[in-house]
Design a protein around this motif. Sequence first.
Motif, PDB file in Angstrom:
ATOM      1  N   THR A  10       0.830  -1.208   0.000  1.00 29.70           N
ATOM      2  CA  THR A  10       0.000   0.000   0.000  1.00 29.70           C
ATOM      3  C   THR A  10       0.861   1.253   0.000  1.00 29.70           C
ATOM      4  N   LYS A  53      -5.565   6.120   4.844  1.00 36.09           N
ATOM      5  CA  LYS A  53      -5.645   5.138   3.773  1.00 36.09           C
ATOM      6  C   LYS A  53      -6.856   5.449   2.900  1.00 36.09           C
ATOM      7  N   VAL A  54      -6.630   5.515   1.599  1.00 31.18           N
ATOM      8  CA  VAL A  54      -7.694   5.752   0.622  1.00 31.18           C
ATOM      9  C   VAL A  54      -7.569   4.676  -0.443  1.00 31.18           C
ATOM     10  N   GLY A  55      -8.476   3.718  -0.397  1.00 32.96           N
ATOM     11  CA  GLY A  55      -8.406   2.607  -1.344  1.00 32.96           C
ATOM     12  C   GLY A  55      -7.184   1.763  -1.070  1.00 32.96           C
ATOM     13  N   ASP A  56      -6.275   1.701  -2.036  1.00 30.95           N
ATOM     14  CA  ASP A  56      -5.100   0.831  -1.917  1.00 30.95           C
ATOM     15  C   ASP A  56      -3.801   1.601  -1.666  1.00 30.95           C
ATOM     16  N   TRP A  58      -1.971   5.430   0.554  1.00 34.73           N
ATOM     17  CA  TRP A  58      -2.065   6.409   1.639  1.00 34.73           C
ATOM     18  C   TRP A  58      -1.958   7.817   1.079  1.00 34.73           C
ATOM     19  N   LEU A 103     -14.455   6.333  -3.735  1.00 33.59           N
ATOM     20  CA  LEU A 103     -14.357   4.873  -3.694  1.00 33.59           C
ATOM     21  C   LEU A 103     -15.606   4.202  -4.273  1.00 33.59           C
ATOM     22  N   ARG A 121     -13.650   1.805   5.370  1.00 31.30           N
ATOM     23  CA  ARG A 121     -12.739   0.720   5.789  1.00 31.30           C
ATOM     24  C   ARG A 121     -12.927  -0.511   4.895  1.00 31.30           C
ATOM     25  N   ASN A 124     -11.612   0.119   1.406  1.00 24.40           N
ATOM     26  CA  ASN A 124     -10.145   0.112   1.428  1.00 24.40           C
ATOM     27  C   ASN A 124      -9.613  -1.316   1.416  1.00 24.40           C
ATOM     28  N   LYS A 127     -10.155  -2.784  -2.102  1.00 26.52           N
ATOM     29  CA  LYS A 127      -9.224  -2.218  -3.097  1.00 26.52           C
ATOM     30  C   LYS A 127      -7.807  -2.751  -2.891  1.00 26.52           C
ATOM     31  N   THR A 128      -7.391  -2.871  -1.651  1.00 30.92           N
ATOM     32  CA  THR A 128      -6.052  -3.393  -1.356  1.00 30.92           C
ATOM     33  C   THR A 128      -5.949  -4.847  -1.812  1.00 30.92           C
TER      34      THR A 128
END
Length: 134
Positions: A10, A53-56, A58, A103, A121, A124, A127-128
């Motif tokens: 990430t 953290k935004v999606g996958d 920081w 997102l 959450r 995120n 996406k990760t």
Amino acid sequence: MPGRQELPSTLERSSKEAQETWVKAHDSAVESYGEGERAHRVAYGALKHTHEKVGDHWERKEGGRKGPSDPRSARPRQQGGRSGEGVDEQATKEHLYDLARRLDIDGRSRMSKSELLEAVRKANRSKTRQSRSG
């Protein structure tokens, strides 16, 4: 092992500033506590004071705000607490709504702040997972 070689995926997708914050805290923690999980927790704790953290990846916190983003980041390790998983729980509802829009979270306009936090959450994590597998 130096933090640059331990950089989580990430953070590989994040800004240089986020990477440097994590690496500096990680390397300092390794000097104090040795390599391992504790060094990673310290590094993430430092990162959560300036980034979210935004999606996958920081990103810098809204308006450059600094400070703990969740109960675990705000307390000493021994006291424990729940992790916000990188979501800034101190952010405004408007900011969380904007993240939910970015997102592509369905139903965001009807959500309370706590529902937005949980939805971000969840998005995120998704996406990760997608980034790591694809």
